[in-house]
Design an enzyme around this catalytic site. Structure first.
Site, PDB file in Angstrom:
ATOM      1  CB  SER A 156      -0.928  -0.112   1.292  1.00  7.99           C
ATOM      2  OG  SER A 156      -1.516   1.163   1.281  1.00  7.99           O
TER       3      SER A 156
ATOM      4  CE1 TYR B 127      -4.299  -2.305   5.215  1.00 11.30           C
ATOM      5  CE2 TYR B 127      -3.343  -0.132   4.553  1.00 11.30           C
ATOM      6  CZ  TYR B 127      -3.922  -1.524   4.210  1.00 11.30           C
ATOM      7  OH  TYR B 127      -4.135  -1.687   2.994  1.00 11.30           O
TER       8      TYR B 127
END
Length: 248
Positions: free
Chosen positions: A141, A154
């Protein structure tokens, strides 16, 4: 391009994963949909088979090593080998670092990062016996490089994916296995028409991304003719991470 290739996509029953599954199937690959959601996985398999698209759903909890081992074994039983693995399964968490529990932290790491390692390892055991090896792509990401508040767990998992990628590329290279990752930016998996003009124009590309954009990146990184490309993190974000932003 991928005719008769055997492709496993974790988290493949929804969102970006579903887009990747459909893209490979539409390019004549045999696609295995690995997902914990039994209803969505079975429905996607049914819909694809009805359209003449090759698909097999295998219910998989990627936090369980035995599920991962079964996924790889069952794929080989059905199709004879594994050519491509897309590590897409993952969870998001938005929670103050003051409130995140140890259990929540460990669950996110297990789902997003640890599973990517074990899936890669078990797939590689099969791929190394292929004449042309294989290709592994994991979904990282842009949050591996930048953050919003309350996304520590995350971000840590996605940063870990980037590091795991170059480490595995080094270890699996002698077995003719390429290992790369993709860092998506804003990829809309819901109602695209509901997006505002500002949502699109803030991107250098002039639009918000769609799952097919990530599928195209996967195609590039898993094309056997691109086996010189390994160990990289390919950012696919419409140019958002290249914008310089000043605050008043």
């Amino acid at each position: 391009m991928f005719k008769d290739s055997v492709v496993i996509v974790t988290g493949g029953a929804q969102g970006i994963g579903k887009g990747i599954v459909l893209a490979y199937a539409q390019n004549s690959a045999n696609v295995v949909i690995a997902d914990i959601n039994d209803d969505l996985g079975q429905q996607l398999e049914k819909d694809m088979l009805a359209q003449g698209l090759p698909a097999l759903f295998v219910k998989t909890d990627v936090t369980k090593e035995q599920d991962i081992v079964y996924l790889m074994q069952h794929t080989v039983e059905q199709f004879g080998t594994i050519n491509i693995l897309i590590n897409n399964a993952g969870k998001f968490q938005h929670k103050s670092p003051y409130d995140v529990t140890c259990e929540e932290w460990n669950y996110l790491l297990q789902t997003n990062l640890t599973s990517a390692f074990f899936c890669a390892r078990e797939a590689a055991k099969v791929m190394r016996n292929n004449t042309r090896g294989g290709a592994i792509v994991s979904l990282a990401s842009t949050r591996a490089e930048m953050s919003e508040p309350y996304t520590e767990a995350y971000a840590a998992t996605k940063g870990g994916i980037v590091a795991l990628t170059h480490a595995l590329a080094r270890s699996l290279g002698p077995d003719r296995i390429t290992v790369n990752c993709i860092s998506p930016g804003w990829i809309e998996t819901g109602d695209y028409k509901a997006l505002r003009p500002i949502d699109h124009t803030q991107h250098l590309s002039g639009r918000v991304g769609v799952p097919e954009d990530i599928a195209q990146a996967c195609f590039y990184l898993t094309n056997p003719n691109n086996n010189f490309v390994t160990g990289i993190n390919l950012t696919v974000d419409g140019g958002m991470t290249k914008k310089m932003i000043y605050e008043d």
